[in-house]
Design an enzyme around this catalytic site. Structure first.
Site, PDB file in Angstrom:
ATOM      1  N   PHE A 158       1.010  -1.064  -0.016  1.00  0.00           N
ATOM      2  CA  PHE A 158       0.066   0.072   0.000  1.00  0.00           C
ATOM      3  C   PHE A 158       0.721   1.295   0.037  1.00  0.00           C
ATOM      4  CE2 PHE A 158      -2.613   3.289   1.852  1.00  0.00           C
ATOM      5  CZ  PHE A 158      -4.015   3.152   0.976  1.00  0.00           C
TER       6      PHE A 158
ATOM      7  N   ASP B 219       1.132  -4.845   8.236  1.00  0.00           N
ATOM      8  CA  ASP B 219      -0.026  -3.955   8.210  1.00  0.00           C
ATOM      9  C   ASP B 219      -1.233  -4.811   8.164  1.00  0.00           C
ATOM     10  OD1 ASP B 219      -1.948  -2.409   7.412  1.00  0.00           O
ATOM     11  OD2 ASP B 219      -0.518  -0.872   6.262  1.00  0.00           O
TER      12      ASP B 219
ATOM     13  N   TYR C 110     -11.205   2.025  10.905  1.00  0.00           N
ATOM     14  CA  TYR C 110     -12.173   2.438   9.985  1.00  0.00           C
ATOM     15  C   TYR C 110     -12.500   1.414   9.062  1.00  0.00           C
ATOM     16  CZ  TYR C 110      -8.562   4.351   7.369  1.00  0.00           C
ATOM     17  OH  TYR C 110      -7.453   4.387   6.416  1.00  0.00           O
ATOM     18  N   LYS C 111     -11.867   0.342   8.845  1.00  0.00           N
ATOM     19  CA  LYS C 111     -12.621  -0.695   7.906  1.00  0.00           C
ATOM     20  C   LYS C 111     -13.348  -1.985   8.776  1.00  0.00           C
ATOM     21  CE  LYS C 111      -8.250   0.141   5.303  1.00  0.00           C
ATOM     22  NZ  LYS C 111      -8.546   0.643   4.063  1.00  0.00           N
TER      23      LYS C 111
ATOM     24  N   ARG D 284     -13.514  -3.632  -6.865  1.00  0.00           N
ATOM     25  CA  ARG D 284     -13.229  -4.235  -5.696  1.00  0.00           C
ATOM     26  C   ARG D 284     -14.525  -4.439  -4.895  1.00  0.00           C
ATOM     27  NH1 ARG D 284      -8.758  -2.249  -1.324  1.00  0.00           N
ATOM     28  NH2 ARG D 284     -10.507  -0.321  -1.193  1.00  0.00           N
TER      29      ARG D 284
END
Ligand SMILES: Cc1ncc(COP(=O)(O)O)c(C=O)c1O
Length: 407
Positions: free
Chosen positions: A124, A194, A219-220, A366
């Site tokens: 990422f 991560d 927040y995911k 996605r």
């Protein structure tokens, strides 16, 4: 696959009742909980309470009276179970990017003579940007970003830390955390994971996997709300060897002694920097409560079932998209990506029809499946709408080409 098959799977889903814990809008199929988790019903009340009663009425006394000062640790203790760590190995604080900075710099400082941060080329971007930023502050230190297949072979006596994202944000491919952490250790390096796309979606065991360090988003899949505080993990045996480069007062041994000199707190608390954002931390605590009574084994099993079912439905209905994610559920996380040359427009057409996923440019659509609230019926319906859009070229509309700032 039929709608009936989807309903039959949902009827035997042990987590089916968990959907009620979320305030999902009627008629929307939400498949983006891997970017922003849905709103738990408990969050509004918890936030109203911390604002109106705790802040409004109890004012500054709330730091002690309502345990605000300990919230980064007490909320982390709830999270620890979800990632297979001990309560005192986790903290809720800062953003994932800042936590990466703190742990990378700490790992390098604890590895004299080693000058390489080893990572993956497709990691990422923030992970690689932060690593590059660290190297600019530490002359002689460099980032070595290699292809996935070359990671293990690139571990040599120069590597201070192996920094990887457990589940790839594009393809959903999952690394073998135990094997790579062991390989890093054998080479004398620390491992830093991560977990942004794994925490809350997979049955993680940081302790058993031998991971040294980890970070991840709140927040995911953890449903902490937009910009929720992130988390960090430091294995118990390393905590007193590592020091945060952000030597703020909240990580001091005695913040309220107001000493002139910095002295790190013992244990995980030294990785705090500044005052915790209490309203956001309480919202994250409410998000974590949506996992109460649920085992992570059930979560991972549901993730596999939803994503397997979705792949089958899409491949049966949509021959023009190509699966990019691993076919074997054990080798992926809980999101699925397909390739299509008009990915952006296809996704806008889906969103207009109330199927919300996202795009990773240039050509991936996605779909994230949150085991707590997504149903097999959502997967079936999303595949059906995608099929209609592709069959009728319904994506071919100028308004679907106008790119927004956030995609
Ligand atoms: C793997 C990964 N790491 C980090 C982040 C973001 O970090 P931050 O919360 O600091 O913006 C994301 C965001 O999508 C991510 O997917």
């Amino acid at each position: 696959m039929t709608r009936h098959d989807a309903q039959a799977l949902d009827a035997t889903d042990p987590l089916a009742a968990m959907r009620e814990r979320f305030a999902l809008p009627e008629g929307v199929i939400y498949l983006d909980g891997n970017s922003l988790g849905a709103l738990p019903r408990a969050t509004g009340k918890a936030v109203a309470d911390v604002v109106d009663r705790q802040w409004g009425e109890d004012l500054i006394t709330s730091w002690n009276k309502h345990g605000w000062i300990d919230a980064p640790a007490t909320v982390a203790a709830k999270l620890a179970r979800l990632i297979g760590a001990a309560a005192d190995e986790v903290l809720v604080c800062d953003s994932t990017s800042i936590n990466l900075f703190k742990l990378l710099a700490a790992a390098l400082a604890a590895s004299p003579g080693r000058t390489v941060i080893l990572s993956e080329r497709g990691n990422f971007p923030t992970d690689l940007y932060i690593a590059e930023g660290v190297t600019r502050m530490l002359p002689g230190v460099e980032v070595r970003a290699v292809d996935r297949a070359e990671i293990a072979a690139s571990l040599d006596d120069q590597v201070a830390v192996l920094m990887l994202t457990h589940v790839d944000y594009r393809s959903g491919e999952r690394h073998n955390m135990a094997a790579l952490s062991a390989a890093a250790r054998a080479a004398g390096a620390l491992s830093l994971w991560d977990l942004s796309h794994s925490a809350g979606a997979l049955d993680l065991s940081l302790s058993a996997s031998g991971a040294d360090l980890a970070v991840g988003c709140g927040y995911k899949y953890l449903n902490g709300g937009p910009g929720a505080p992130a988390f960090l993990y430091v294995a118990a045996q390393l905590q007193d060897r590592l020091q945060s480069p952000l030597t703020g007062w909240m990580g001091h041994d005695a913040p309220f002694a107001f000493d002139g000199d910095y002295r790190p707190a013992p244990g995980i608390a030294r990785f705090l920097a500044g005052t915790p954002p209490i309203i956001a931390v309480i919202a994250l605590a409410a998000g974590l409560s949506s996992f109460d009574g649920v085992t992570m084994r059930e979560i991972e099993a549901k993730a596999a079932s939803l994503t397997d079912f979705f792949i089958t439905c899409v491949e049966a209905r949509c021959p023009s998209v190509v699966l990019v994610s691993p076919r074997d559920a054990k080798e992926r996380g809980s999101h699925i990506s397909f390739r299509h040359p008009q990915a952006y427009a296809v996704m806008q057409a889906l969103i207009e029809r109330k199927v919300i996923g996202d795009v990773r440019m240039p050509n991936l659509i996605r779909f994230g499946f949150a085991p707590l609230y997504n149903r097999h019926e959502d997967a079936f319906r999303a595949a059906t709408v995608l099929g209609e859009i592709l069959d009728g070229n319904l994506w071919n509309d100028p308004r679907y080409r106008q790119q927004s700032k956030v995609i």
